[in-house]
Design a protein around this motif. Structure first.
Motif, mmCIF file in Angstrom:
data_model
loop_
_atom_site.group_PDB
_atom_site.id
_atom_site.type_symbol
_atom_site.label_atom_id
_atom_site.label_comp_id
_atom_site.label_asym_id
_atom_site.label_seq_id
_atom_site.Cartn_x
_atom_site.Cartn_y
_atom_site.Cartn_z
ATOM 1 N N TRP A 141 0.825 -1.192 0.000
ATOM 2 C CA TRP A 141 0.000 0.000 0.000
ATOM 3 C C TRP A 141 0.868 1.253 0.000
ATOM 4 N N ALA A 190 3.739 -1.483 3.367
ATOM 5 C CA ALA A 190 3.366 -0.216 2.740
ATOM 6 C C ALA A 190 4.622 0.626 2.543
ATOM 7 N N SER A 211 -3.236 4.963 -2.207
ATOM 8 C CA SER A 211 -3.906 3.745 -1.744
ATOM 9 C C SER A 211 -3.696 3.625 -0.239
#
Length: 530
Positions: free
Chosen positions: A10, A258, A34
């Motif tokens: 992400w 992420a 995102s």
């Protein structure tokens, strides 16, 4: 969707979905990044209506209702007690239950000045830098209220509804005393038939909170996903960056990745997670080289006072409309606001209050005695009659030894130690005298003898600052020396302010989101082919 969430890298993972997490996640998703929301508790249902309950002890039953499942272990002035604080564990976090009071602080809360010196020398960002974010947060949370009469700041919020007849009478009597009442600032849409869901979940999407103003709009962008019932066990990485999160999802260990991470688990939960994230690289907890993670814990002192209407007027029910800042500061001393809390001195309210006192007492295990609170409540209701209940807020200041601690027996449990500073006790006594003197002509009665911490207003445990030796976060609320770990809850605050911290949390979350987005754009430009 769960499988995709676990496998995808992400742009940003947001840990927690309260005011801070919900707001920053929405902003980042609307900017096109995102976003994965990771929430320890259940997603729940928008229309459910649960209260913050201190009498419910079963962990599973609490979790289903969006409450923190385990009691908090608090050592207050050296005495250990276990209590269920005002802590949420579900989408919206504690904000699902909050009273929707979203007040903007004043310049002297943030900046140092010759007339009102700041106790810490001022925050690392000035009030002028935060002002546009306060205005934007007020729009997102649809805040309504009056301009503050004693403030020079310009308010941009929606016009509130007219005061009720008895609130207007009480406001007029306050003005005759030389005071300056105004309509308190609230994040509510006030839909027809609004039930004023203060202190419990709102079933009609009328109250704006971390869910309705944050997570749900973020999900509607198509750029965000929610992973509920997912507990973060550890933040893992190198000296200068987070590489992944270790989580339990559905009882199974998982890994989440992420480019950037935002910690928004609350001023008790966020430092607890960092302290639990120990490794050879970070033996004292992630980002804790200077032993400041969890320190400088602050709350507010809450002073409950019953105020009877002035002679010739009478109350027709509970109100949360009126607030005063006449006691915000006095002769160079810092105190805080006084505001109605949305309850009257009714029999039911008094029973609820006495039950809360009982649940914190040494007799709390003798449940059959709890019913006895109805007897003094009956007589108290007859005595109080038409009184309205106001809550006085007294600002707390940072002390290193007031801190969140890691529980060696149960890292999941929240534990903290707190000592009432002598100067706080002295300011409390002075505040009560000032309020009493200013309300001459109104019968008043303080409802607490001992100082009382507002556990819903905890803050300061990951303070931001310019000096890495004196703070955990830099001015952008990024952990010093760690390139991709940010904080967006009340932990960042170096002082507790004289009002509810919720709007400040939301405003700062918007500011931090802009920093993350700007850095992401800069990195993308650097990686683009020439």
């Amino acid at each position: 969707m769960t499988a995709n969430a676990l496998e995808k890298e992400w742009d940003v993972i947001v840990i927690g979905t309260g005011i801070g997490g919900g707001t920053i996640g929405r902003r980042l998703a609307e900017l096109g990044l995102s976003v994965l929301f990771v929430e320890k508790g259940p997603s729940g249902h928008t229309r459910e209506q649960h209260y913050l309950r201190t009498d419910l002890e079963d962990p599973s039953a609490r979790q289903i209702r969006g409450l923190w499942p385990k009691p908090v272990v608090a050592t207050l002035d050296g005495k250990e007690t276990r209590l269920f604080g005002a802590i949420g564990s579900g989408v919206g976090g504690s904000s699902s239950f909050y009273a929707a009071t979203l007040e903007r602080p004043e310049t002297h809360d943030i900046d140092d000045g010759p007339d009102l010196p700041h106790p810490t020398g001022g925050w690392p960002v000035r009030f002028s830098e935060l002002r546009p974010y306060y205005e934007e947060a007020e729009r997102l949370y649809e805040v309504c209220g009056d301009p503050v009469p004693l403030s020079n700041d310009v308010d941009t919020m929606r016009t509130p509804p007219p005061l009720s007849e008895d609130d207007q009478a009480m406001a007029d009597s306050f003005r005759k005393n030389g005071l300056h009442p105004y309509h308190v600032h609230m994040g509510v849409r006030l839909l027809p038939g609004c039930k004023l869901c203060f202190g419990h979940k709102c079933p009609r999407r009328c109250k704006l909170d971390g869910r309705t103003a944050g997570v749900e709009p973020a999900l509607q962008t198509g750029n965000a996903v929610l992973l509920d019932m997912c507990e973060v066990q550890a933040i893992c990485g190198t000296r200068d960056r987070v590489t992944h999160l270790e989580v339990l999802q559905g009882g199974k260990p998982r890994t989440l990745r992420a480019r950037s991470y935002v910690l928004a688990a609350g001023a008790l939960g966020s430092p607890k997670l960092l302290l639990a994230s120990r490794s050879e690289i970070w033996p004292n907890g992630f980002g804790n080289d200077n032993d400041l993670v969890g320190r400088n814990l602050m709350f507010h002192l809450t002073e409950m006072v019953a105020i009877w209407p002035a002679s010739g007027s009478r109350s027709r029910g509970a109100s949360k409309a009126l607030a005063l800042r006449d006691f915000y500061h006095h002769e160079g001393r810092r105190f805080g606001a006084l505001q109605a809390i949305g309850v009257d001195a009714s029999y039911g309210m008094i029973v609820h209050y006495l039950n809360g006192v009982f649940d914190r007492s040494p007799l709390r295990h003798l449940r059959f005695l709890r019913e006895a609170t109805r007897i003094p409540a009956y007589f108290a209701a007859r005595i109080f009659g038409s009184a309205k209940i106001f809550s006085g807020i007294i600002e707390d200041l940072p002390y290193r030894d007031n801190r969140v601690l890691l529980d060696p027996e149960d890292p999941e449990r929240i534990r903290f130690t707190y000592n009432y500073a002598p100067e706080l006790q002295e300011r409390r006594r002075l505040y009560r005298r000032i309020v009493k003197r200013s309300l001459v002509g109104h019968r008043t009665m303080w409802l607490r003898f001992e100082p009382h911490l507002d556990l819903a207003h905890c803050c300061g445990t990951l303070r931001f600052g310019n000096d890495p030796a004196e703070s955990v976060l830099d001015r952008d609320c990024r952990v010093h020396g760690v390139s991709n770990l940010y904080v967006a809850d009340a932990s960042f605050m170096p002082t507790s302010l004289g009002i509810n911290p919720s709007l400040t949390i939301a405003a700062n979350a918007l500011r931090v989101a802009d920093r993350i987005s700007a850095l992401r754009r800069q990195q993308a430009l650097q990686m683009a082919p020439v």
